[in-house]
Write an enzyme that holds these catalytic residues in place. Sequence first.
Site, mmCIF file in Angstrom:
data_model
loop_
_atom_site.group_PDB
_atom_site.id
_atom_site.type_symbol
_atom_site.label_atom_id
_atom_site.label_comp_id
_atom_site.label_asym_id
_atom_site.label_seq_id
_atom_site.Cartn_x
_atom_site.Cartn_y
_atom_site.Cartn_z
ATOM 1 N N ARG A 18 47.197 6.192 18.067
ATOM 2 C CA ARG A 18 47.846 7.466 17.789
ATOM 3 C C ARG A 18 49.188 7.695 18.570
ATOM 4 O O ARG A 18 49.946 8.090 18.206
ATOM 5 C CB ARG A 18 46.711 8.519 17.550
ATOM 6 C CG ARG A 18 45.685 8.242 16.640
ATOM 7 C CD ARG A 18 44.747 9.501 16.771
ATOM 8 N NE ARG A 18 43.970 9.503 17.952
ATOM 9 C CZ ARG A 18 43.401 10.609 18.765
ATOM 10 N NH1 ARG A 18 43.295 11.565 17.960
ATOM 11 N NH2 ARG A 18 42.659 10.449 19.796
ATOM 12 N N ASN A 36 42.315 10.012 13.990
ATOM 13 C CA ASN A 36 41.329 9.096 13.901
ATOM 14 C C ASN A 36 40.449 9.517 12.549
ATOM 15 O O ASN A 36 40.351 10.838 12.442
ATOM 16 C CB ASN A 36 40.531 9.125 15.146
ATOM 17 C CG ASN A 36 41.262 8.280 16.142
ATOM 18 O OD1 ASN A 36 42.018 7.566 15.987
ATOM 19 N ND2 ASN A 36 40.966 8.773 17.607
#
Length: 88
Positions: A18, A36
């Site tokens: 990320r 996520n």
Amino acid sequence: MIRRRVVVRGTVQGVFFRASCQQEAARHGVAGWVSNRPDGAVEAVFEGEDAAVEALVAWCRQGPPRAAVDAVEVAEEELEGLRGFGVR
């Protein structure tokens, strides 16, 4: 301008996917978000110039150095006019 939703499967959580994605998005001037998922995948939405968004989609096929990408699903979506890029 285009928008793509991407779901990346494999070893993609706990490997700075990320944060790295956010850096790549900033480098390419792409708006959107990355998150996520409970199933172990990473999901992202990219909005921006065609070439920049496609560069992010291509980056997702490899990810950061510690990632092991098994599959990438890409879907076209209607633009929402997002600004900035967030990590969820």
